[in-house]
Design an enzyme around this catalytic site. Structure first.
Site, PDB file in Angstrom:
ATOM      1  N   SER A 120       0.827  -1.206   0.000  1.00  0.00           N
ATOM      2  CA  SER A 120       0.000   0.000   0.000  1.00  0.00           C
ATOM      3  C   SER A 120       0.856   1.248   0.000  1.00  0.00           C
ATOM      4  O   SER A 120       0.384   2.327  -0.308  1.00  0.00           O
ATOM      5  CB  SER A 120      -0.842   0.051   1.277  1.00  0.00           C
ATOM      6  OG  SER A 120      -1.585  -1.116   1.427  1.00  0.00           O
ATOM      7  N   HIS A 141      -1.338  -2.622  -6.999  1.00  0.00           N
ATOM      8  CA  HIS A 141      -2.024  -2.366  -5.727  1.00  0.00           C
ATOM      9  C   HIS A 141      -3.534  -2.449  -5.921  1.00  0.00           C
ATOM     10  O   HIS A 141      -4.131  -1.637  -6.627  1.00  0.00           O
ATOM     11  CB  HIS A 141      -1.606  -0.985  -5.203  1.00  0.00           C
ATOM     12  CG  HIS A 141      -2.203  -0.650  -3.897  1.00  0.00           C
ATOM     13  ND1 HIS A 141      -2.613   0.617  -3.563  1.00  0.00           N
ATOM     14  CD2 HIS A 141      -2.477  -1.414  -2.815  1.00  0.00           C
ATOM     15  CE1 HIS A 141      -3.103   0.610  -2.339  1.00  0.00           C
ATOM     16  NE2 HIS A 141      -3.037  -0.612  -1.872  1.00  0.00           N
ATOM     17  N   GLU A 153      -3.798   0.104  -8.912  1.00  0.00           N
ATOM     18  CA  GLU A 153      -2.725   1.068  -9.182  1.00  0.00           C
ATOM     19  C   GLU A 153      -1.517   0.294  -9.685  1.00  0.00           C
ATOM     20  O   GLU A 153      -1.118  -0.706  -9.068  1.00  0.00           O
ATOM     21  CB  GLU A 153      -2.334   1.815  -7.896  1.00  0.00           C
ATOM     22  CG  GLU A 153      -3.370   2.814  -7.439  1.00  0.00           C
ATOM     23  CD  GLU A 153      -2.980   3.516  -6.124  1.00  0.00           C
ATOM     24  OE1 GLU A 153      -3.179   4.733  -6.039  1.00  0.00           O
ATOM     25  OE2 GLU A 153      -2.485   2.841  -5.192  1.00  0.00           O
TER      26      GLU A 153
HETATM   27  N1  3HC Z   1     -16.495 -10.313  -1.590  1.00  0.00           N
HETATM   28  C1  3HC Z   1     -17.365 -10.417  -2.610  1.00  0.00           C
HETATM   29  N2  3HC Z   1     -18.422  -9.594  -2.784  1.00  0.00           N
HETATM   30  C2  3HC Z   1     -18.592  -8.655  -1.861  1.00  0.00           C
HETATM   31  C3  3HC Z   1     -17.738  -8.482  -0.746  1.00  0.00           C
HETATM   32  C4  3HC Z   1     -16.663  -9.375  -0.652  1.00  0.00           C
HETATM   33  N3  3HC Z   1     -15.779  -9.297   0.362  1.00  0.00           N
HETATM   34  N4  3HC Z   1     -18.168  -7.448  -0.023  1.00  0.00           N
HETATM   35  C5  3HC Z   1     -19.263  -6.967  -0.633  1.00  0.00           C
HETATM   36  N5  3HC Z   1     -19.512  -7.696  -1.745  1.00  0.00           N
HETATM   37  C6  3HC Z   1     -20.586  -7.468  -2.724  1.00  0.00           C
HETATM   38  C7  3HC Z   1     -21.923  -7.927  -2.174  1.00  0.00           C
HETATM   39  O1  3HC Z   1     -22.203  -9.276  -2.498  1.00  0.00           O
HETATM   40  C8  3HC Z   1     -22.890  -6.982  -2.871  1.00  0.00           C
HETATM   41  O2  3HC Z   1     -23.142  -7.447  -4.189  1.00  0.00           O
HETATM   42  P1  3HC Z   1     -24.614  -7.259  -4.840  1.00  0.00           P
HETATM   43  O3  3HC Z   1     -24.939  -5.798  -4.656  1.00  0.00           O
HETATM   44  O4  3HC Z   1     -24.437  -7.653  -6.263  1.00  0.00           O
HETATM   45  O5  3HC Z   1     -25.473  -8.156  -4.030  1.00  0.00           O
HETATM   46  C9  3HC Z   1     -22.083  -5.673  -3.021  1.00  0.00           C
HETATM   47  O6  3HC Z   1     -20.704  -6.051  -2.916  1.00  0.00           O
HETATM   48  C10 3HC Z   1     -22.436  -4.676  -1.961  1.00  0.00           C
HETATM   49  O7  3HC Z   1     -22.220  -5.287  -0.685  1.00  0.00           O
HETATM   50  P2  3HC Z   1     -23.177  -5.133   0.568  1.00  0.00           P
HETATM   51  O8  3HC Z   1     -24.611  -4.906   0.099  1.00  0.00           O
HETATM   52  O9  3HC Z   1     -22.904  -6.224   1.519  1.00  0.00           O
HETATM   53  O10 3HC Z   1     -22.678  -3.866   1.329  1.00  0.00           O
HETATM   54  P3  3HC Z   1     -22.530  -2.396   0.878  1.00  0.00           P
HETATM   55  O11 3HC Z   1     -23.431  -1.996  -0.235  1.00  0.00           O
HETATM   56  O12 3HC Z   1     -22.586  -1.661   2.156  1.00  0.00           O
HETATM   57  O13 3HC Z   1     -21.035  -2.340   0.307  1.00  0.00           O
HETATM   58  C11 3HC Z   1     -18.685  -2.204   0.443  1.00  0.00           C
HETATM   59  C12 3HC Z   1     -19.943  -2.778   1.065  1.00  0.00           C
HETATM   60  C13 3HC Z   1     -18.473  -2.811  -0.944  1.00  0.00           C
HETATM   61  C14 3HC Z   1     -17.529  -2.572   1.367  1.00  0.00           C
HETATM   62  C15 3HC Z   1     -18.864  -0.645   0.328  1.00  0.00           C
HETATM   63  O14 3HC Z   1     -19.238  -0.116   1.570  1.00  0.00           O
HETATM   64  C16 3HC Z   1     -17.623   0.058  -0.156  1.00  0.00           C
HETATM   65  O15 3HC Z   1     -17.294   0.052  -1.326  1.00  0.00           O
HETATM   66  N6  3HC Z   1     -16.903   0.714   0.795  1.00  0.00           N
HETATM   67  C17 3HC Z   1     -15.676   1.445   0.488  1.00  0.00           C
HETATM   68  C18 3HC Z   1     -14.527   0.484   0.421  1.00  0.00           C
HETATM   69  C19 3HC Z   1     -13.230   1.192   0.139  1.00  0.00           C
HETATM   70  O16 3HC Z   1     -13.125   2.403   0.090  1.00  0.00           O
HETATM   71  N7  3HC Z   1     -12.190   0.393  -0.048  1.00  0.00           N
HETATM   72  C20 3HC Z   1     -10.875   0.884  -0.303  1.00  0.00           C
HETATM   73  C21 3HC Z   1     -10.068   0.722   0.922  1.00  0.00           C
HETATM   74  S1  3HC Z   1      -8.427   1.331   0.687  1.00  0.00           S
HETATM   75  C22 3HC Z   1      -7.573  -0.018   0.227  1.00  0.00           C
HETATM   76  O17 3HC Z   1      -8.065  -1.103   0.111  1.00  0.00           O
HETATM   77  C23 3HC Z   1      -6.136   0.212  -0.034  1.00  0.00           C
HETATM   78  C24 3HC Z   1      -5.245  -0.305   1.044  1.00  0.00           C
HETATM   79  O18 3HC Z   1      -3.938  -0.165   0.585  1.00  0.00           O
HETATM   80  C25 3HC Z   1      -5.359   0.406   2.353  1.00  0.00           C
END
Ligand code: 3HC
Length: 286
Positions: A120, A141, A153
């Protein structure tokens, strides 16, 4: 030439997500972890995520079986010998990553194989120079949850070859169907350079008693239409990872905005790491 066999080092949140996405796209995966209990946890994580896909009708049971059958699990670096690419996704620690890349350098036979890091925040050059093939090393990434988020990335170091950059770009864009953005080799790259100061500001705000975690998160979800607030996002990323990324960026830039606040350090010391330990800014055990 497309990639048919890829190694993934690390079966945590990111490594298991990367393995799943590659296997979904027809690639054979060898996933390495340090011992069999951690491998079992990685396999269970992938299974659970594929089950979500079945429940939401994205894949059926036979596709799930086919995807699972493309992933093999190992504790040995030597099983990577025939891989055309290995993606390292272990914890965010420079010494551990360097040791991992030395192992990859020793075991991956194909001199054209790409050795990629999902770091990261650790500059790619620091890792690349520890191998005998720094021109084959780049950053790839991914974002959590990897099966859901479209971005990758791509980070070349100063010595990554043009061929490695183009092959890695084509892999992420065409084989995995991800959106690829390219960043220079600076700690945090594009997304974390913007995201981490934002999350740290939210933690400082909570620490100062300025507002509750619930209200800080509601402010960003309801006021700015973010899918989740900064403290819930820190819990999703993992507070240990958030802190490690902040430390790398602070080391690189010496800017106070990257310094981990004491509240974050205390929570990590307490083992309150977010969703993965069921406790962070929120309680997930309930
Ligand atoms: N695996 C597979 N599918 C998943 C999943 C997983 N772990 N998590 C969620 N999903 C799918 C669900 O099945 C659902 O699919 P559908 O709509 O087709 O049924 C869809 O994603 C939405 O999930 P939920 O309804 O359970 O929940 P939300 O709508 O609240 O979404 C979330 C959850 C996808 C986590 C959303 O809140 C989100 O995008 N949050 C922001 C995440 C973010 O910013 N991530 C970046 C972090 S920074 C990073 O990773 C970099 C590192 O270096 C720090």
């Amino acid at each position: 030439m497309s990639f048919e066999q890829i190694g993934v080092v690390g079966g945590g949140l990111m490594g298991s997500g990367i393995a799943e996405v590659c296997a979904k796209n027809g690639i054979k995966i060898i996933l390495r972890e340090t011992d069999s209990s951690v491998l079992e946890a990685a396999a269970a994580r992938i299974e659970k995520s594929l089950d979500r896909g079945v429940k939401s009708n994205k894949i059926d049971e036979s596709q799930k079986e086919a995807i699972s059958s493309r992933i093999t699990y190992t504790t040995e670096y030597s099983d990577f010998k025939d891989c055309q690419m290995v993606i390292e996704a272990i914890y965010e620690n420079e010494a551990a990553k360097i040791e991992c890349f030395r192992e990859l350098d020793n075991h991956v036979v194909d001199s054209q194989a790409i050795l990629a890091s999902n770091t990261s925040s650790i500059p790619i050059m620091k890792i690349a120079i520890e191998t005998n093939r720094p021109e084959n090393v780049c950053g790839l990434h991914f974002f959590n949850p990897v099966p859901v988020l479209d971005l990758v990335e791509l980070i070349p170091s100063l010595v990554t070859s043009k061929e490695t950059i183009e092959r890695a770009h084509t892999f992420a864009a065409n084989q995995l169907g991800k959106i690829v953005v390219r960043s220079q080799d600076r700690a945090g790259f594009i997304v974390n350079a913007l995201l981490i100061p934002y999350i740290l500001s939210a933690i400082r705000m909570a620490e100062a008693g300025f507002a509750t975690p619930e209200d800080i998160d509601a402010g960003m979800v309801k006021g700015c239409n973010h899918p989740m607030g900064p403290l819930a996002l820190a819990d999703l990323i993992g507070l240990d990872t958030t802190m490690s990324v902040a430390i790398s960026m602070y080391e690189e830039f010496n800017e106070p905005l990257y310094a981990p606040p004491p509240m974050l350090r205390r929570m990590v010391e307490a083992g309150h790491l977010g969703r993965k330990t069921q406790r962070g800014f929120y309680d997930y055990a309930r």
